[in-house]
Scaffold this active site. Structure first.
Site, PDB file in Angstrom:
ATOM      1  N   LYS A   1       0.882  -1.188   0.000  1.00  0.00           N
ATOM      2  CA  LYS A   1       0.000   0.000   0.000  1.00  0.00           C
ATOM      3  C   LYS A   1       0.910   1.226   0.000  1.00  0.00           C
ATOM      4  O   LYS A   1       1.468   1.593   1.030  1.00  0.00           O
ATOM      5  CB  LYS A   1      -0.872  -0.037   1.255  1.00  0.00           C
TER       6      LYS A   1
ATOM      7  N   SER B   1       5.092   7.689  10.109  1.00  0.00           N
ATOM      8  CA  SER B   1       5.213   8.533  11.300  1.00  0.00           C
ATOM      9  C   SER B   1       4.916   7.740  12.572  1.00  0.00           C
ATOM     10  O   SER B   1       4.215   6.723  12.544  1.00  0.00           O
ATOM     11  CB  SER B   1       4.262   9.713  11.189  1.00  0.00           C
TER      12      SER B   1
ATOM     13  N   GLU C   1       9.626  15.694  15.591  1.00  0.00           N
ATOM     14  CA  GLU C   1      10.155  15.521  14.242  1.00  0.00           C
ATOM     15  C   GLU C   1       9.473  16.537  13.331  1.00  0.00           C
ATOM     16  O   GLU C   1       8.257  16.509  13.156  1.00  0.00           O
ATOM     17  CB  GLU C   1       9.860  14.099  13.743  1.00  0.00           C
TER      18      GLU C   1
HETATM   19  P1  NAD Z   1       2.419   8.614   7.559  1.00  0.00           P
HETATM   20  O1  NAD Z   1       2.481   7.906   8.842  1.00  0.00           O
HETATM   21  O2  NAD Z   1       1.522   9.788   7.443  1.00  0.00           O
HETATM   22  O3  NAD Z   1       1.982   7.640   6.375  1.00  0.00           O
HETATM   23  C1  NAD Z   1       2.723   6.485   6.049  1.00  0.00           C
HETATM   24  C2  NAD Z   1       1.817   5.487   5.356  1.00  0.00           C
HETATM   25  O4  NAD Z   1       0.812   5.065   6.273  1.00  0.00           O
HETATM   26  C3  NAD Z   1       1.070   6.012   4.138  1.00  0.00           C
HETATM   27  O5  NAD Z   1       1.051   4.999   3.152  1.00  0.00           O
HETATM   28  C4  NAD Z   1      -0.325   6.256   4.674  1.00  0.00           C
HETATM   29  O6  NAD Z   1      -1.334   6.186   3.676  1.00  0.00           O
HETATM   30  C5  NAD Z   1      -0.470   5.131   5.670  1.00  0.00           C
HETATM   31  N1  NAD Z   1      -1.453   5.341   6.741  1.00  0.00           N
HETATM   32  C6  NAD Z   1      -1.833   6.510   7.302  1.00  0.00           C
HETATM   33  N2  NAD Z   1      -2.732   6.274   8.278  1.00  0.00           N
HETATM   34  C7  NAD Z   1      -2.909   4.936   8.341  1.00  0.00           C
HETATM   35  C8  NAD Z   1      -3.693   4.082   9.159  1.00  0.00           C
HETATM   36  N3  NAD Z   1      -4.472   4.566  10.116  1.00  0.00           N
HETATM   37  N4  NAD Z   1      -3.631   2.752   8.952  1.00  0.00           N
HETATM   38  C9  NAD Z   1      -2.810   2.243   7.997  1.00  0.00           C
HETATM   39  N5  NAD Z   1      -2.061   3.008   7.185  1.00  0.00           N
HETATM   40  C10 NAD Z   1      -2.102   4.342   7.356  1.00  0.00           C
HETATM   41  O7  NAD Z   1       3.930   9.000   7.219  1.00  0.00           O
HETATM   42  P2  NAD Z   1       4.454   9.863   6.002  1.00  0.00           P
HETATM   43  O8  NAD Z   1       4.121  11.285   6.267  1.00  0.00           O
HETATM   44  O9  NAD Z   1       4.019   9.241   4.710  1.00  0.00           O
HETATM   45  O10 NAD Z   1       6.035   9.643   6.125  1.00  0.00           O
HETATM   46  C11 NAD Z   1       6.854  10.407   6.926  1.00  0.00           C
HETATM   47  C12 NAD Z   1       7.194   9.660   8.201  1.00  0.00           C
HETATM   48  O11 NAD Z   1       7.816   8.414   7.895  1.00  0.00           O
HETATM   49  C13 NAD Z   1       8.193  10.388   9.080  1.00  0.00           C
HETATM   50  O12 NAD Z   1       7.771  10.339  10.405  1.00  0.00           O
HETATM   51  C14 NAD Z   1       9.482   9.590   8.886  1.00  0.00           C
HETATM   52  O13 NAD Z   1      10.397   9.695   9.957  1.00  0.00           O
HETATM   53  C15 NAD Z   1       8.954   8.221   8.735  1.00  0.00           C
HETATM   54  N6  NAD Z   1       9.945   7.357   8.076  1.00  0.00           N
HETATM   55  C16 NAD Z   1      10.622   6.451   8.845  1.00  0.00           C
HETATM   56  C17 NAD Z   1      11.593   5.643   8.280  1.00  0.00           C
HETATM   57  C18 NAD Z   1      12.356   4.656   9.117  1.00  0.00           C
HETATM   58  O14 NAD Z   1      13.041   3.833   8.552  1.00  0.00           O
HETATM   59  N7  NAD Z   1      12.273   4.697  10.433  1.00  0.00           N
HETATM   60  C19 NAD Z   1      11.866   5.745   6.916  1.00  0.00           C
HETATM   61  C20 NAD Z   1      11.159   6.671   6.149  1.00  0.00           C
HETATM   62  C21 NAD Z   1      10.188   7.470   6.753  1.00  0.00           C
END
Ligand code: NAD
Length: 483
Positions: free
Chosen positions: A175, A230, A384
């Site tokens: 997804k 996140s 962050e």
């Molecule tokens: P996000 O959490 O908003 O979304 C990530 C994914 O989760 C998307 O595909 C989104 O559609 C999905 N999602 C959102 N709500 C959901 C739910 N309730 N149930 C299931 N899926 C859901 O994050 P983002 O803004 O896309 O990415 C940025 C974040 O990712 C930052 O916090 C960053 O630090 C983190 N990140 C971490 C790593 C790591 O390796 N630790 C790597 C890359 C990014």
């Protein structure tokens, strides 16, 4: 999307726009899945896992991963242009972690490990309850994996899930993030058209609605969620997965610190460290967004950091000279600006940037931004920001630096610089994070486990630890012929 081996539209026929964050122009459309489409994909994956020999046929899996490696290489340049367009990542980043590294030899490590992995381990004969038994520990795939990925390094994060999950014999539903769907649908097409992956083993389901991703979390036919995103979403996933006691692998946010000790060569380290905080608009999970420097050299450090910040080349991501492009969306841009406002309100000193660049009226840009006089408890030192914002925080001595580095809820990465490797290692040992770079050392690689302590996640990607996320352990025992 790709469901059950077929490249299909959403059952509803709906599509959503893919927007270029550098120009705000619509690039095109993509199928917009709803919960029913997702359930069809789950059904297909469950069925393929339960009724094909994928989980036991290592030869087939290796062939498929090698086919995928070749297929990606054949469209690498299209993929490069597409990533720059939909992610807004500077072109230069695609020659590194954004594209070339994860799609290069990195992929072969996962194909090769299928042959070399210790699938079984014999234990010595055991005696329990009066009987002697041979004993064997075997590793088996977890089953159906729901992979949910973010938009910042979409191909890299996606492959870091697909490769170990498929290598270890799982079925997968991918997804992608709504902001960056095309790289995922391209992967789906490449798998469908160029590999022998059995129908249903790999599915790609893009959606504009986050709730569609949640179907993977609540559906009992999915054995595991592999999530990167996140910390807030990670918490929500944990809550929603609890009733099913679902296995979770979570890679979450970070607020990593670069500790520069008083014996370091400030002029060679600090400007680079400051500029590094703007890499890809600061949209990097392992980014060092806090710079910790000794109090008695604080002003010198701030001046050098300002020098680095003012020199950051940012703008059109197609320009090879840039290291910073736009933020992914107007929402993210506004979130970053909100944090900057909060920093000023809480009394931090804005040294560089702090707003939208006047010479970039189009695109979701934020100026490289430097804050000084930051205390560890300020919001901009705790949360962050995911933008090109660096906070410079003073420390008294090495122990104080460790204390401040550890004083957030996160624990993903970090760096220590010192003239003495030994002293740097001692500081690194005190910092509670999954990875730390010492004097510029590079930790990244398919064989190097990466992940977070504390609220930065649960589990590791890459390395043997990363493969273990996608495996169950089964203990077998039988009567020993030697009694
Ligand atoms: P996000 O959490 O908003 O979304 C990530 C994914 O989760 C998307 O595909 C989104 O559609 C999905 N999602 C959102 N709500 C959901 C739910 N309730 N149930 C299931 N899926 C859901 O994050 P983002 O803004 O896309 O990415 C940025 C974040 O990712 C930052 O916090 C960053 O630090 C983190 N990140 C971490 C790593 C790591 O390796 N630790 C790597 C890359 C990014």
């Amino acid at each position: 999307m790709l469901i059950g081996g077929e490249l299909v539209e959403a059952a509803s026929g709906r599509r959503f726009d893919n927007v270029n964050p550098a120009t705000e122009e619509v690039l095109g459309e993509v199928a917009d899945a709803d919960a029913q489409d997702m359930r069809r994909a789950i059904e297909a994956a469950r069925n393929a896992f339960d009724n094909s020999d994928w989980s036991t046929n290592g030869e087939l899996r290796k062939r498929c991963l090698l086919q995928l490696h070749e297929a990606i290489a054949s469209e690498r340049e299209e993929l490069r242009a597409e990533l720059v367009a939909e992610v807004g990542c500077p072109l230069s980043t695609t020659y590194g972690a954004q594209l070339d590294i994860p799609t290069g030899e990195h992929m072969l490590w996962f194909a090769d490990v299928i042959d070399t992995f210790a699938w079984e381990r014999e234990l010595p004969l055991g005696t329990a309850f009066g009987s002697r038994s041979w004993r064997s520990v075997t590793k088996e795939p977890v089953g159906v994996v729901g992979a949910i990925v973010p938009w910042n390094f979409p191909i890299e994060v996606t492959l870091s899930k697909i490769l170990p999950a498929l290598a270890m014999g799982n079925a997968l539903i991918l997804k992608p993030a709504p902001d960056t769907p095309w790289n995922a649908t391209r992967l789906g097409r490449l798998v469908a058209e160029n590999t022998d992956v059995p129908a249903g083993i790999f599915n790609v389901v893009p959606s504009s609605d986050h709730a569609v991703g949640e179907e993977l979390v609540i559906d009992r036919r999915v054995d595991m969620i592999s999530f990167t995103g996140s910390t807030a979403t990670g918490r929500r996933i944990m809550e929603r997965a609890a009733p099913g006691i679902k296995r979770l692998f979570l890679e979450l946010g970070g607020k990593s610190a670069h500790v520069v000790l008083d014996d370091a060569d400030f002029a060679s380290v600090i400007p680079m460290a400051a500029a590094g905080a703007c890499y890809h608009g600061g949209q990097v999970c392992a980014l060092n967004s806090r710079l910790l420097v000794p109090r008695d050299r604080y002003e010198e450090a701030v001046e050098l950091a300002a020098l680095g910040m003012r020199a950051v080349p940012y703008g059109d991501p197609n320009d090879m000279n840039m290291i910073q492009g736009p933020q992914i969306s107007s929402k993210q841009r506004d979130r970053v600006l909100g944090y900057i406002e909060q920093g000023v309100k809480e009394g931090a000193r804005l040294v560089v940037g702090g707003g939208r660049p006047a010479d970039h009226p189009k695109g979701w840009y934020v100026e490289p931004t430097l804050f000084a006089d930051v205390t560890p408890s300020m919001t901009i030192a705790q949360e962050e920001i995911f933008g090109p914002v660096l906070t410079v925080i003073p420390f008294e001595d090495d122990a104080d630096a460790v204390r401040i580095a550890n004083a957030t809820e996160y624990g993903l990465a970090g760096a220590v610089t010192s003239a003495s490797q030994e002293r740097a290692r001692a500081v690194a040992r005190g910092i509670r994070t999954g990875t730390i770079s010492i004097n510029g050392g590079m930790f990244y690689g398919p064989d190097a486990p990466f992940g977070g302590y504390k609220a930065s996640g649960v589990g590791r990607m890459n390395g043997l630890e990363g493969l273990g996320e996608y495996l169950e352990t089964k203990m077998l025992a039988g009567p020993s012929p030697e009694t």
